[in-house]
Design a protein around this motif. Structure first.
Motif, PDB file in Angstrom:
ATOM      1  N   THR A 278       0.819  -1.217   0.000  1.00 18.05           N
ATOM      2  CA  THR A 278       0.000   0.000   0.000  1.00 18.05           C
ATOM      3  C   THR A 278       0.854   1.268   0.000  1.00 18.05           C
ATOM      4  O   THR A 278       0.518   2.243  -0.670  1.00 18.05           O
ATOM      5  CB  THR A 278      -0.954   0.012   1.197  1.00 18.05           C
ATOM      6  N   ASP A 279       1.945   1.265   0.733  1.00 16.03           N
ATOM      7  CA  ASP A 279       2.794   2.465   0.778  1.00 16.03           C
ATOM      8  C   ASP A 279       3.376   2.766  -0.604  1.00 16.03           C
ATOM      9  O   ASP A 279       3.387   3.922  -1.048  1.00 16.03           O
ATOM     10  CB  ASP A 279       3.924   2.293   1.791  1.00 16.03           C
ATOM     11  N   LYS A 282       0.558   3.906  -3.071  1.00 10.58           N
ATOM     12  CA  LYS A 282       0.104   5.270  -2.786  1.00 10.58           C
ATOM     13  C   LYS A 282       1.158   6.293  -3.184  1.00 10.58           C
ATOM     14  O   LYS A 282       0.844   7.340  -3.770  1.00 10.58           O
ATOM     15  CB  LYS A 282      -0.240   5.407  -1.311  1.00 10.58           C
ATOM     16  N   ALA A 315      -5.988   3.101   3.211  1.00  8.94           N
ATOM     17  CA  ALA A 315      -4.712   3.682   2.803  1.00  8.94           C
ATOM     18  C   ALA A 315      -4.879   4.902   1.908  1.00  8.94           C
ATOM     19  O   ALA A 315      -3.892   5.584   1.597  1.00  8.94           O
ATOM     20  CB  ALA A 315      -3.878   2.629   2.078  1.00  8.94           C
TER      21      ALA A 315
END
Length: 410
Positions: A278-279, A282, A315
């Motif tokens: 997710t990091d 994003k 997220a």
């Protein structure tokens, strides 16, 4: 009460659909996806466009408008990724145009040239409230072709289409590996071939005629680029997003590296292991067209999760659900059911509906036309006799571009 809903459904079934009508859609609940739920509301559609939305007490219905009613009213559902119209329900060679296996790189293949608006699956999806589909070439080749966006109505592809060239469909991982020593045979070869296609398009675009060229002399720059090169130029220029089907985390990361290297507009497709990254997703500013939650969990989908939508939402990553590609009959899933499962696995009811309406429309680039019930947007409405996510509820009909259409048999 039962008789009331039968009357509403009958009116939809019998109403003509030859041209846009003057319509008012009344609902006990109207989920506009642009604001709070409207109780006892009305959507007014004139000449195919929404001209008013609001409470019935303050939103007048002009004289002479056809009035249809339903318990729950939503925007027409948007299927963010499918192959319906190219892949048919018979599952026979003559109705399977979603994949051409003659070459690994075929960005020049246009979905509109293979789309069959009269395929039974198009009407079948419409019967569940789906009014817009993002369809085209599916997995199985490194670049399988282009996608298009269409309404689930129309006798010809030209009448149905609203975006003729939407994205270029690429695929990473085992599903796009060739056999018998042909390329690409490994993941590294897949990436090398994609890079080469983009570099070749960039070099072709940068080519200039030699200085001092005489009349009649020809250079490489004078040679018209091939169809493949033209399409990849559009990808490099940001005119066409590259839709990359990547399920495993390692393939998702390869797609993100490609975006970073070339600055292309990338949309992740499938993304079964996206919850692990997710990091990175994003940070890359990438949108995700997520796999159907009920996709069979084997092979590349063995680590898929019902809760991935909720994880992406938390997220802050834009995502939508899709029906995807089914290799076996009935050849498609239904986004209504997939969103319902997500709503039972961590995603809020409203976010689940958004994932198959306004969020889906924005991700595929048509949020200015469909996905919510707002003044000026297309008159696309889905009508239900109960909570759309309850298995006992039914889509009793749809309105597409101001045309009343009955629900297909289910």
């Amino acid at each position: 009460m039962t008789g009331y809903w039968l009357v509403a459904a009958s009116a939809l079934a019998l109403a003509p659909a030859a041209h846009a009508q003057d319509i008012a859609v009344k609902g006990e609940e109207i989920h506009t996806m642009a604001g709070p739920v409207i109780r006892d509301g009305v959507v007014v559609i004139d000449d195919g466009r929404i001209v008013a939305v609001g409470p019935a007490t303050t939103t007048p219905i002009p004289e002479g408008f056809t009035v249809v009613e339903a318990k729950v009213v939503t925007p027409g559902l948007v299927d963010a990724r499918t192959v319906v119209g190219l892949a048919g329900y018979l599952n026979q060679p003559h109705d399977q145009d979603q994949l051409d296996e003659s070459a690994p790189l075929q960005p020049q293949l246009r979905a509109i040239d293979a789309y069959n608006p009269q395929e039974a699956l198009v009407a079948w999806l419409r019967g569940f409230g789906v009014t817009t589909i993002h369809t085209g070439h599916g997995p199985g080749a490194l670049i399988s072709g282009q996608t298009m966006i269409a309404k689930t109505v129309g006798n010809t592809a030209d009448a149905a289409v609203i975006v003729e060239q939407a994205m270029v469909a690429a695929n990473l991982g085992p599903s796009a590996l060739a056999e018998s020593g042909k390329a690409p045979g490994t993941r590294a070869k897949q990436m090398a071939m994609l890079r080469q296609a983009l570099i070749s398009a960039k070099q072709s675009d940068a080519a200039k005629p030699a200085s001092g060229k005489k009349d009649g002399d020809k250079t490489d720059a004078d040679t018209p680029p091939g169809l493949e090169t033209k399409v990849m130029r559009d990808v490099l220029a940001g005119k066409l997003p590259l839709l990359v089907t990547a399920l495993r985390a390692q393939d998702i990361m390869s797609a993100l590296r490609l975006k970073q290297e070339f600055g292309i507009d990338l949309v992740l497709d499938g993304a079964a292991e996206a919850y692990l990254l997710t990091d990175a997703i994003k940070a890359a500013g990438v949108k995700v067209i997520l796999h159907p939650p009920m996709m069979r969990q084997y092979g590349e989908f063995e680590n898929a999760s019902f809760t991935t939508g909720a994880v992406l939402r938390q997220a802050g990553i834009p995502f939508a659900y899709q029906s995807s590609y089914e290799s076996y009959v009935p050849k498609t899933r239904v986004v209504l059911f997939e969103a319902a499962v997500a709503a039972a696995n961590g995603l809020s009811w409203n976010d689940a509906l958004a994932s198959v309406t306004i969020d889906a429309a924005r991700i595929i680039g048509v949020g200015d036309r469909v996905g919510s019930l707002e003044i000026g947007k297309d008159g696309d409405v889905a009508l239900f006799d109960g909570d759309p996510f309850e298995y006992t509820s039914h889509a009793v009909g749809v309105v597409i571009d101001g045309k009343i259409l009955s629900a297909a048999p289910q």
